[in-house]
Design an enzyme around this catalytic site. Structure first.
Site, PDB file in Angstrom:
ATOM      1  N   CYS A 111       0.772  -0.965   0.513  1.00 44.51           N
ATOM      2  CA  CYS A 111      -0.326  -0.303   0.312  1.00 44.51           C
ATOM      3  C   CYS A 111       0.978   1.283  -0.027  1.00 44.51           C
ATOM      4  O   CYS A 111       1.425   1.504   0.776  1.00 44.51           O
ATOM      5  CB  CYS A 111      -0.579  -0.189   1.391  1.00 44.51           C
ATOM      6  SG  CYS A 111      -1.747   1.429   1.232  1.00 44.51           S
ATOM      7  N   TYR A 357     -27.778   3.103  10.072  1.00 48.99           N
ATOM      8  CA  TYR A 357     -29.067   4.367   9.116  1.00 48.99           C
ATOM      9  C   TYR A 357     -30.105   3.809   9.236  1.00 48.99           C
ATOM     10  O   TYR A 357     -30.954   4.820   8.342  1.00 48.99           O
ATOM     11  CB  TYR A 357     -28.233   5.435   8.180  1.00 48.99           C
ATOM     12  CG  TYR A 357     -27.512   5.093   8.080  1.00 48.99           C
ATOM     13  CD1 TYR A 357     -26.700   6.820   9.344  1.00 48.99           C
ATOM     14  CD2 TYR A 357     -26.011   4.745   7.609  1.00 48.99           C
ATOM     15  CE1 TYR A 357     -25.667   7.200   9.709  1.00 48.99           C
ATOM     16  CE2 TYR A 357     -24.621   5.740   8.490  1.00 48.99           C
ATOM     17  CZ  TYR A 357     -24.372   6.648   8.799  1.00 48.99           C
ATOM     18  OH  TYR A 357     -22.957   6.777   9.613  1.00 48.99           O
TER      19      TYR A 357
END
Lengths: 462, 774
Positions: A111, A357
């Site tokens: 990475c 949510y």
């Protein structure tokens, strides 16, 4: 003109910090995520705004990662607190060590984004420049840690108390508190790699290949569109909506079905899920890492191997989450060796696990708990962690093939994720929901690595 | 007695009369009957064609009414009952798959054989009726995971539940919709709770926050006692027929079963150390002296209370401390008084308590302790010399020679002649590159610490003997002694005598200390002292020459006495301060001994030294520094270390150096000598110390508009949402040095202003002021 000057100044010296208004120039941009949907820096949301300001002050920049996480301010809050604590708070390891460990851990997944970030941080902490030349130039003490970094990145189930013992004996040995701190940093950055690749986060502007924003020219979006078309039929919006409908239907079924599977079936299902993941071809052939990264990597061929395929099945049994859980043993041990970290991590895990949510794409008021739990447990399953009280049939029931292969690629081979994978999974869901899935990936992976390493620590201590 | 089982144990339970025990874990499920000297396996419940997860128990409980009924909580969320009377090989009877997550606890009603309660991770508690074979009633914990449920043994309808968020709830079986009482008991999960077997209003809970709490729940729940443990507590169980005793085991790290007296929460009353891994279950056998425990190390033990280890007996019953004013606090257990009365030898102490029979008595709850506080008589003497030295010493900037000279003068002016002499010696040793190895004169001086030491050891020994006998000899004129000293050699030998008398005075001081206590009518303390003095005597015998470190116990006493005496620093030179000797009858005795030894050593030292011209002295310097540090004068040690730097060939151990530095710095900060402390840090060559003033260097400034402290960054105000100080030339925030004109208070980056002022006279903002910078 002014802009150009501004950027050169910014890149060269971080001392001059733009005021808040000019911060919006840090526009997030990604080829995978439509940048117009990203939370803008000068967001109206008070809470998110404050968090961005906090992050900016901590890091002297508003990292792209943070901005992507800005979708979920509740999580971002605990994430920032934890990261700040493990990298810059009180702790047994010196600051330069912390960042170097971060570099080593990120290098395992190639990475470069995280590596570059922490190279800068490392130097700012007064780290020795020669260390950045590669693993041959670092103290033996840090080198000793490499074995653990390697194992944890790809096959955490191999870690044993012998590894801990090796570290804590002999010359320049590690104290248990230092090991604890290092393990947390390692797990944190392995998981971060997954997130960075999973969301397709671009390098910061002051890095090589970095750029601030890319105008979303029409040709570009068409490109994207056609490429995904060619890949797998036409993902029209009706198609996507149907996918969500089907998923919600299945979730409803799950709550209604009365018949209980027998125990044997349960076990069989776990093994099935485990072995099924074998069949998911995970991305293409391995990319050969760049030389700039290779210098932080030893034994680059060591990679993830499916838990179901591990050689010695007898020696490495399935990890039972009931026998060593984060809430009980993990927390207590972590807090004992590195005060306060248990509370912070506990908070972070819980936020990630319970975040919802009650939406799914365009639908609202959906109880997503079974879906979230399926993802979480599927990730643990790939690392051989089994929850006795979970019916692994649900994983196959709820997670479609693309999602599973995406989850597997991001978790185990993050460097192979492509934009296609990102586009293909969970069609019709919002970006913020996809980021949500990635957050859960991050946390579940981190928890899995920590569970294995903390168990090894406990065994060493007893 | 114990038995080994093939797999880790998760829980144990006994039947009604505690003659049998069931042992359950992931891979084990067996019933043992408890014989006189062994566990005998009665049956194995883990049998059958397919051993699924229903056979792996997280918890197990035995029916308190029906002797053949068992219930277990499987890790997969099933509640399973077992009937031992079943004729078939498999005893499994009913399986309830009602819970969605792991079941953490199952509990039978204490009188109603057919009621079974379970608490699960999914946040529900279910009451099963075994006759109807179905759920009677469900209690919801509002999606918080239930970690423990227990029926109240006193009320038919009441039960309590412990939750993962740290709450405790009391429920009534007749009201399944809402709890009766709820209160937060722990921060972090509560893992376990237990009703008091006798007092129906008491309940104990424990959890991850490493505490056991006892609650009184009759009206408003009230915290009665808190016991702090060293690790998260996995289980607690009251000890039968002992109102204040509770047993506990830990979740990790600590492998003991501890029995606490809740009135003394700091140290376990008894602990059992047999297990090699964490204990997961405790069952008392209806008898306060016997209990069973099962552990992850695959063993079940039956413990007898008489085998317990009493941590309290091993604890040091004396505590001592001083404050900055030189007052001395001393706390000691009254047990010592008793011991002193009946036994002369202090080594007999533990034995004495053993013989009393630990089971019957709860003697420690009767224990009381006394605290004595000695105040310094003469406060004015204080530690002014310390401050003086700290401020006047020069540590850098000149040659070693000059620095030593200067510091010697400082020490001398403060009547610290020994220290002054040390500086002078150091000057001779290290000053100048050509320093020819020292003349014999010096040698004898340097040799003196060793001489003094051996001597000291000798006199100490004698002293102690005399003290032991209880006869205090009091004669020996002191004047002859000093005369002899002075006559002996020139000024260098004063150092010898200094060192010796130093040792002497310090010894006499310890005598004074005990004497002082005696005068307060507390003669047992004197006996207590004997115990601590055992050690120095043997030590002095063993290594008289090299290792002359005093045991640490003696040091604080000596400090204390320093202040009580008239002379500000009794260590400096006993020959110069007769008052100290006259004051105390004991000191003369010490001098008497000293006198006998002195001439002999002096004679030895000088010839020995003169035979070795190429003389390696640095280890002696090391010894000397150590000596000062041991005497409590880290100031000298540290100052010398700084001045010599790496000139010393055999450096003092790193760790020791750090300790000295830290001690000195702490003292300096106590006296608010921040500047000097910083200088010391800066000059230190020790890595850890030198980095000290690079940590927590943050000082928050205030916003120049609203005066709010800028906690987040020095250049951004949260309230004004604006930058506090911008450069008036480039208009960017100034993060480092902000140069400003005091006339018009405009300013900016130092460099920018410098450039500006090269060409302009007026303020860059255009305010019209003609700026002046100095």
């Amino acid at each position: 003109m002014w802009l150009a000057q501004y950027y050169t100044t910014l890149t060269k010296c971080r001392e001059i910090v733009p005021d808040l208004c000019s911060m919006q120039l840090y526009l997030y941009c990604s080829s995978k995520t439509d940048y117009t949907e990203i939370v803008p820096v000068d967001t109206d949301d008070e809470e998110t705004q404050m968090l961005f300001v906090d992050a900016f002050l901590q890091n002297n920049r508003l990292e792209h990662i943070v901005q992507v996480m800005g979708y979920h301010p509740k999580y971002l809050d605990s994430f920032l607190k934890t990261q700040q604590y493990i990298l810059r708070g009180d702790g047994p390891l010196p600051y330069d060590y912390r960042h170097y460990i971060a570099i080593m851990a990120s290098a395992r997944h190639q990475c470069s984004y995280l590596i570059n970030l922490h190279k800068t941080e490392f130097l700012l902490c007064g780290g020795e420049e020669t260390w950045l030349k590669g693993l041959d130039h670092i103290p033996q003490k840090l080198r000793d840690l490499y074995e653990i970094i390697k194992i944890l990145a790809h096959r955490p189930w191999l870690i044993s108390k012998n590894h801990i013992e090796k570290l804590t004996r002999g010359n320049d040995n590690w104290s248990l508190a230092e090991v604890m701190h290092a393990l947390i940093i390692i797990a944190h950055f392995h998981a971060m790699c997954s997130f960075v690749y999973g969301c397709g986060i671009h390098p910061e502007i002051d890095e090589e290949n970095g750029h601030t924003f890319r105008p979303s020219s029409s040709s570009d979006s068409e490109d994207n569109h056609s490429s995904s078309n060619s890949h797998s039929g036409s993902p029209t919006s009706t198609d996507a909506a149907a996918g969500i409908e089907a998923l919600m239907e299945r979730m409803k079924q799950l709550n209604e079905t009365g018949e209980e599977p027998t125990q044997e079936e349960m076990l069989a299902r776990f093994q099935k899920v485990e072995s099924q993941s074998l069949e998911l071809e995970a991305g293409k052939s391995q990319l050969s890492p760049k030389a700039s990264i290779l210098c932080y990597v030893e034994d680059p061929s060591f990679g993830y191997e499916d838990f179901a395929m591990r050689g010695a099945v007898q020696e490495i049994p399935t990890f039972r989450a009931q026998d060593f859980s984060w809430e009980d043993q993990g927390y207590s041990l972590a807090n004992r060796l590195y005060s306060d970290i248990g509370t912070l991590l506990d908070d972070k895990f819980n936020t990630a696990y319970n975040l919802t949510y009650f939406t799914m794409g365009p639908n609202t008021d959906v109880d997503t708990s079974s879906f979230r739990r399926a993802i979480w447990n599927y990730i643990h399953c790939m690392y051989g962690i089994r929850h006795d009280d979970y019916n692994y049939g649900e994983v196959n029931h709820l997670l479609e093939r693309y999602l599973k292969s995406y989850v597997k690629t991001v978790t185990c081979y993050p460097e192979r994720v492509s934009k296609k994978d990102y586009d293909n999974f969970m069609r019709g869901f919002k970006h913020s929901e996809k980021v949500h899935v990635n957050l859960m990936l991050l946390e579940a992976k981190m928890q899995a690595e920590l569970l294995y390493s903390l168990r090894a620590l406990t065994r060493y201590m007893t | 007695m114990h038995t080994v089982i093939e797999a880790p144990i998760n829980a144990i339970s006994t039947n009604k009369d505690a003659s049998q025990v069931v042992v359950a874990g992931r891979n084990v499920f067996r019933v043992f009957s408890i014989e006189d000297d062994a566990f005998v396996e009665r049956c194995n419940l883990r049998v059958g064609k397919n051993l699924n997860l229903n056979f792996s128990a997280a918890d197990v409980t035995w029916n308190p009414v029906e002797d053949h009924l068992l219930a277990s909580a499987a890790t997969n969320g099933a509640v399973v009952t077992w009937n031992l009377n079943k004729p078939s090989r498999s005893k499994q009877e009913l399986v309830f798959n009602e819970h969605k997550r792991t079941v953490n606890r199952v509990c039978f009603h204490s009188t109603e054989a057919n009621l079974l309660l379970s608490g699960s991770q999914d946040g529900f508690m279910k009451l099963f009726d075994l006759r109807k074979k179905e759920v009677n009633c469900t209690f919801s914990g509002q999606s918080e995971s239930v970690r423990d449920v227990q029926f109240c043994p006193h009320h038919y309808f009441q039960f309590a539940a412990a939750y993962e968020n740290g709450n405790l709830q009391l429920w009534d079986l007749r009201r399944p919709d809402k709890w009766e009482k709820m209160f937060t008991a722990h921060s972090g999960p509560a893992f376990t709770l237990d009703w008091h077997p006798d007092d129906k209003n008491w309940i104990a809970s424990a959890g991850r926050d490493r505490s056991i709490k006892i609650w009184e729940i009759s009206h408003k729940p009230r915290l009665l006692h808190t016991v702090q443990t060293i690790a998260s507590v996995a289980r607690v169980k009251w000890r039968p027929s002992r109102k204040y005793h509770i047993s506990s085991c830990s979740l990790l790290v600590d492998h003991n079963v501890n029995v606490w007296d809740i009135r003394r929460p700091y140290i376990p009353f008894a602990s059992f150390e047999e297990h090699r891994d964490v204990v997961t279950g405790i069952m008392w056998k209806n008898d306060p002296y016997v209990f069973l425990s099962g552990s992850k190390d695959c063993t079940v033990y039956q413990h007898m209370f008489k085998d317990a280890v009493r941590p309290a007996d091993r604890a040091n019953p004396i505590g001592i401390d001083t404050n900055v004013n030189g007052d001395l606090g001393l706390a000691f257990s009254d047990k010592l008084l008793v011991a002193g009365k009946s036994q002369t030898g202090s080594s007999m102490l533990p034995h004495f308590f053993r013989s009393k029979g630990p089971d019957r008595s709860e003697q420690f709850t009767m224990a009381s302790s006394s605290a004595v506080i000695f105040e310094s008589v003469d406060k004015s003497t204080g530690l002014e010399w310390f401050i003086e030295c700290a401020t006047r010493y020069q540590l850098s900037g000149k040659s070693v020679e000059d620095l030593c000279d200067h510091n010697a003068a400082v020490a001398g002016s403060l009547n610290k002649h020994q220290v002054a002499q040390t500086w002078r010696i150091l000057k001779l040793l290290y000053g100048g590159n050509t320093a020819t190895p020292c003349p014999p004169r010096t040698v004898s001086v340097i040799g003196s610490p060793a001489v003094g030491e051996a001597h000291k050891a000798e006199s100490e020994k004698v002293n102690l003997k005399q003290q032991l006998d209880g006869h205090l000899v009091q004669d020996h004129n002191r004047s002859t002694h000093t005369d002899g000293e002075n006559k002996d050699t020139g000024d260098t030998s004063t150092a010898v005598s200094e060192d010796e008398s130093d040792a002497e005075s310090s010894l006499s001081l310890t005598n004074i200390a005990s004497g002082q206590v005696n005068q307060q009518g507390d003669f047992f303390f004197g006996d207590g002292e004997l115990e601590t003095f055992d050690y120095p005597v043997t030590m002095a015998n063993m290594d008289s020459m090299q290792d002359w470190t005093l045991p640490t116990e003696a040091i604080p006493l000596r400090h204390e006495i320093q202040d009580r005496l008239d002379s500000p620093d009794p260590l400096q030179n006993a020959t110069d301060s007769p008052s100290s000797a006259n004051e105390s009858e004991f000191s003369s005795q010490a001098f008497g001994n000293a006198e006998n030894a002195t001439p002999m050593y002096n004679l030895q030292a000088i010839p020995f030294a003169s035979q070795n011209p190429p003389w390696e002295f640095s280890h002696l310097v090391c010894d000397m520094l150590e000596y000062f540090a041991e005497q409590g004068d880290v100031q000298t040690s540290v100052s010398v270390l700084i001045i010599l730097g790496n000139k010393m060939k055999t450096p003092v151990e790193d760790q020791k150096q750090e300790q000295w530095f830290m001690a000195y710095l702490e003292l300096l900060t106590r006296f608010r000598l921040w500047g000097i402390a910083n200088e010391v840090i800066k000059l230190s060559s020790h890595r850890a110390v030198a980095s000290l003033n690079q940590q927590s260097t943050t000082v928050h400034t205030n916003c120049n508009k609203c005066f709010k402290p800028l906690t987040r960054a020095g250049w951004l105000c949260d309230r004004c949402k604006a930058l506090t100080s911008t450069c008036s030339i480039c208009h960017l925030p100034v993060k480092g040095l902000f140069a400003w004109c005091q006339g018009c208070s405009h300013g900016g980056h130092l460099e920018h202003l410098r450039e500006w002022l090269m060409t302009h006279k007026h303020c860059p903002t255009g305010c019209g002021h003609i700026c002046e910078y100095t």
